[in-house]
Motif scaffolding. Structure first.
Motif, PDB file in Angstrom:
ATOM      1  N   VAL A   1       0.882  -1.169   0.000  1.00  0.00           N
ATOM      2  CA  VAL A   1       0.000   0.000   0.000  1.00  0.00           C
ATOM      3  C   VAL A   1       0.919   1.219   0.000  1.00  0.00           C
ATOM      4  O   VAL A   1       1.691   1.406   0.941  1.00  0.00           O
ATOM      5  N   ARG A   2       0.838   2.025  -1.069  1.00  0.00           N
ATOM      6  CA  ARG A   2       1.780   3.130  -1.229  1.00  0.00           C
ATOM      7  C   ARG A   2       1.086   4.390  -1.732  1.00  0.00           C
ATOM      8  O   ARG A   2       0.027   4.313  -2.344  1.00  0.00           O
ATOM      9  N   ILE A   3       1.744   5.496  -1.491  1.00  0.00           N
ATOM     10  CA  ILE A   3       1.323   6.768  -2.075  1.00  0.00           C
ATOM     11  C   ILE A   3       2.383   7.153  -3.094  1.00  0.00           C
ATOM     12  O   ILE A   3       3.541   7.353  -2.748  1.00  0.00           O
ATOM     13  N   CYS A   4       1.958   7.243  -4.354  1.00  0.00           N
ATOM     14  CA  CYS A   4       2.891   7.580  -5.432  1.00  0.00           C
ATOM     15  C   CYS A   4       2.748   9.053  -5.798  1.00  0.00           C
ATOM     16  O   CYS A   4       1.649   9.529  -6.077  1.00  0.00           O
ATOM     17  N   HIS A   5       3.881   9.736  -5.805  1.00  0.00           N
ATOM     18  CA  HIS A   5       3.921  11.163  -6.122  1.00  0.00           C
ATOM     19  C   HIS A   5       4.507  11.435  -7.507  1.00  0.00           C
ATOM     20  O   HIS A   5       4.846  12.580  -7.817  1.00  0.00           O
ATOM     21  N   CYS A   6       4.613  10.407  -8.362  1.00  0.00           N
ATOM     22  CA  CYS A   6       5.207  10.624  -9.680  1.00  0.00           C
ATOM     23  C   CYS A   6       4.294  11.503 -10.542  1.00  0.00           C
ATOM     24  O   CYS A   6       3.087  11.601 -10.315  1.00  0.00           O
ATOM     25  N   SER A   7       4.883  12.127 -11.532  1.00  0.00           N
ATOM     26  CA  SER A   7       4.116  13.050 -12.373  1.00  0.00           C
ATOM     27  C   SER A   7       3.042  12.327 -13.181  1.00  0.00           C
ATOM     28  O   SER A   7       1.982  12.895 -13.452  1.00  0.00           O
ATOM     29  N   LEU A   8       3.275  11.068 -13.563  1.00  0.00           N
ATOM     30  CA  LEU A   8       2.239  10.319 -14.290  1.00  0.00           C
ATOM     31  C   LEU A   8       1.011  10.091 -13.416  1.00  0.00           C
ATOM     32  O   LEU A   8      -0.122  10.254 -13.871  1.00  0.00           O
ATOM     33  N   CYS A   9       1.217   9.697 -12.168  1.00  0.00           N
ATOM     34  CA  CYS A   9       0.077   9.496 -11.263  1.00  0.00           C
ATOM     35  C   CYS A   9      -0.649  10.807 -10.980  1.00  0.00           C
ATOM     36  O   CYS A   9      -1.880  10.833 -10.884  1.00  0.00           O
ATOM     37  N   GLN A  10       0.110  11.891 -10.869  1.00  0.00           N
ATOM     38  CA  GLN A  10      -0.523  13.191 -10.643  1.00  0.00           C
ATOM     39  C   GLN A  10      -1.461  13.535 -11.800  1.00  0.00           C
ATOM     40  O   GLN A  10      -2.619  13.913 -11.586  1.00  0.00           O
ATOM     41  N   ARG A  11      -0.978  13.373 -13.001  1.00  0.00           N
ATOM     42  CA  ARG A  11      -1.803  13.724 -14.163  1.00  0.00           C
ATOM     43  C   ARG A  11      -2.948  12.735 -14.379  1.00  0.00           C
ATOM     44  O   ARG A  11      -4.050  13.124 -14.745  1.00  0.00           O
ATOM     45  N   ALA A  12      -2.694  11.453 -14.160  1.00  0.00           N
ATOM     46  CA  ALA A  12      -3.720  10.434 -14.386  1.00  0.00           C
ATOM     47  C   ALA A  12      -4.879  10.544 -13.401  1.00  0.00           C
ATOM     48  O   ALA A  12      -6.022  10.257 -13.746  1.00  0.00           O
ATOM     49  N   THR A  13      -4.593  10.972 -12.173  1.00  0.00           N
ATOM     50  CA  THR A  13      -5.649  11.077 -11.168  1.00  0.00           C
ATOM     51  C   THR A  13      -6.226  12.480 -11.064  1.00  0.00           C
ATOM     52  O   THR A  13      -7.279  12.662 -10.460  1.00  0.00           O
ATOM     53  N   GLY A  14      -5.516  13.464 -11.613  1.00  0.00           N
ATOM     54  CA  GLY A  14      -5.958  14.844 -11.461  1.00  0.00           C
ATOM     55  C   GLY A  14      -5.731  15.351 -10.055  1.00  0.00           C
ATOM     56  O   GLY A  14      -6.330  16.339  -9.633  1.00  0.00           O
ATOM     57  N   GLY A  15      -4.877  14.686  -9.312  1.00  0.00           N
ATOM     58  CA  GLY A  15      -4.581  15.072  -7.935  1.00  0.00           C
ATOM     59  C   GLY A  15      -3.088  15.113  -7.700  1.00  0.00           C
ATOM     60  O   GLY A  15      -2.294  14.799  -8.591  1.00  0.00           O
ATOM     61  N   PRO A  16      -2.663  15.468  -6.495  1.00  0.00           N
ATOM     62  CA  PRO A  16      -1.239  15.597  -6.220  1.00  0.00           C
ATOM     63  C   PRO A  16      -0.512  14.269  -6.019  1.00  0.00           C
ATOM     64  O   PRO A  16       0.721  14.243  -5.962  1.00  0.00           O
ATOM     65  N   PHE A  17      -1.251  13.157  -5.901  1.00  0.00           N
ATOM     66  CA  PHE A  17      -0.647  11.832  -5.729  1.00  0.00           C
ATOM     67  C   PHE A  17      -1.697  10.762  -5.968  1.00  0.00           C
ATOM     68  O   PHE A  17      -2.886  11.060  -6.094  1.00  0.00           O
ATOM     69  N   PHE A  18      -1.247   9.504  -6.026  1.00  0.00           N
ATOM     70  CA  PHE A  18      -2.131   8.346  -6.169  1.00  0.00           C
ATOM     71  C   PHE A  18      -1.888   7.435  -4.980  1.00  0.00           C
ATOM     72  O   PHE A  18      -0.852   6.783  -4.886  1.00  0.00           O
ATOM     73  N   ALA A  19      -2.827   7.429  -4.048  1.00  0.00           N
ATOM     74  CA  ALA A  19      -2.773   6.518  -2.899  1.00  0.00           C
ATOM     75  C   ALA A  19      -3.449   5.227  -3.336  1.00  0.00           C
ATOM     76  O   ALA A  19      -4.633   5.222  -3.673  1.00  0.00           O
ATOM     77  N   ARG A  20      -2.669   4.122  -3.341  1.00  0.00           N
ATOM     78  CA  ARG A  20      -3.214   2.891  -3.892  1.00  0.00           C
ATOM     79  C   ARG A  20      -2.737   1.656  -3.147  1.00  0.00           C
ATOM     80  O   ARG A  20      -1.685   1.652  -2.516  1.00  0.00           O
ATOM     81  N   ALA A  21      -3.551   0.619  -3.234  1.00  0.00           N
ATOM     82  CA  ALA A  21      -3.190  -0.710  -2.739  1.00  0.00           C
ATOM     83  C   ALA A  21      -2.978  -1.593  -3.955  1.00  0.00           C
ATOM     84  O   ALA A  21      -3.757  -1.539  -4.911  1.00  0.00           O
ATOM     85  N   LEU A  22      -1.927  -2.384  -3.924  1.00  0.00           N
ATOM     86  CA  LEU A  22      -1.609  -3.282  -5.026  1.00  0.00           C
ATOM     87  C   LEU A  22      -1.992  -4.706  -4.627  1.00  0.00           C
ATOM     88  O   LEU A  22      -1.525  -5.210  -3.602  1.00  0.00           O
ATOM     89  N   PHE A  23      -2.879  -5.313  -5.422  1.00  0.00           N
ATOM     90  CA  PHE A  23      -3.361  -6.666  -5.142  1.00  0.00           C
ATOM     91  C   PHE A  23      -2.935  -7.627  -6.241  1.00  0.00           C
ATOM     92  O   PHE A  23      -2.669  -7.219  -7.371  1.00  0.00           O
ATOM     93  N   ARG A  24      -2.919  -8.906  -5.928  1.00  0.00           N
ATOM     94  CA  ARG A  24      -2.715  -9.940  -6.944  1.00  0.00           C
ATOM     95  C   ARG A  24      -3.967  -9.984  -7.815  1.00  0.00           C
ATOM     96  O   ARG A  24      -5.082  -9.957  -7.301  1.00  0.00           O
ATOM     97  N   ALA A  25      -3.775 -10.064  -9.114  1.00  0.00           N
ATOM     98  CA  ALA A  25      -4.906 -10.064 -10.047  1.00  0.00           C
ATOM     99  C   ALA A  25      -5.865 -11.220  -9.765  1.00  0.00           C
ATOM    100  O   ALA A  25      -7.078 -11.065  -9.898  1.00  0.00           O
ATOM    101  N   GLU A  26      -5.339 -12.371  -9.365  1.00  0.00           N
ATOM    102  CA  GLU A  26      -6.228 -13.518  -9.109  1.00  0.00           C
ATOM    103  C   GLU A  26      -7.106 -13.322  -7.871  1.00  0.00           C
ATOM    104  O   GLU A  26      -8.108 -14.004  -7.707  1.00  0.00           O
ATOM    105  N   ASP A  27      -6.757 -12.365  -7.013  1.00  0.00           N
ATOM    106  CA  ASP A  27      -7.564 -12.058  -5.828  1.00  0.00           C
ATOM    107  C   ASP A  27      -8.532 -10.906  -6.071  1.00  0.00           C
ATOM    108  O   ASP A  27      -9.246 -10.507  -5.155  1.00  0.00           O
ATOM    109  N   PHE A  28      -8.532 -10.357  -7.289  1.00  0.00           N
ATOM    110  CA  PHE A  28      -9.242  -9.113  -7.550  1.00  0.00           C
ATOM    111  C   PHE A  28     -10.286  -9.282  -8.647  1.00  0.00           C
ATOM    112  O   PHE A  28     -10.049  -9.956  -9.644  1.00  0.00           O
TER     113      PHE A  28
END
Length: 131
Positions: A23-50
């Motif tokens: 579970v991380r908060i990403c501050h990269c410029s791609l995440c900023q632009r993709a979310t329209g916010g200053p960061f992307f707070a996200r949880a990373l799950f295994r695809a088979e569990d999702f």
């Protein structure tokens, strides 16, 4: 443990039937632009569990990442990395219980917005964290 969430309009619903990889908060410029916010707070799950239901739109934001948003209300929901495959990131803001998962670190703080003060006590990494 399982986690569930959805978009603003309710058209997209998701469920993770396991604990996140991280579970991380990403501050990269791609995440900023993709979310329209200053960061992307996200949880990373295994695809088979999702799984999710509902129509999403998708687009690549880099050679590594495809993003998905609700096709109706436009809420940025998921990031799907392809290296390695088999994982999916989900926005913490879309959790039904948003405080159920807490970020373990901040990544790409070298490109965070200057007006954001990080004083939450979790580790910070200029780019990717060490493995």
């Amino acid at each position: 443990m399982s986690y569930e969430g959805g978009c603003l309009c309710g058209q997209v619903r998701w469920r993770a039937a396991g604990e996140p990889i991280n579970v991380r908060i990403c501050h990269c410029s791609l995440c900023q632009r993709a979310t329209g916010g200053p960061f992307f707070a996200r949880a990373l799950f295994r695809a088979e569990d999702f799984s999710w239901i509902g129509e999403t739109t998708s687009w690549p934001t880099s050679e590594r990442i495809e993003r998905r948003s609700c096709a109706r209300c436009g809420v940025p929901m998921f990031s799907v990395p392809n290296d390695p495959p088999g994982r999916i990131g989900v926005s913490l803001a879309t959790l039904d219980h948003p405080d159920a998962l807490a970020p373990e670190c901040h990544i790409f703080v070298g490109t965070k917005r200057a007006w954001i003060a990080l004083d939450d006590g979790v580790p910070q990494y200029e780019e990717r964290p060490p493995v």
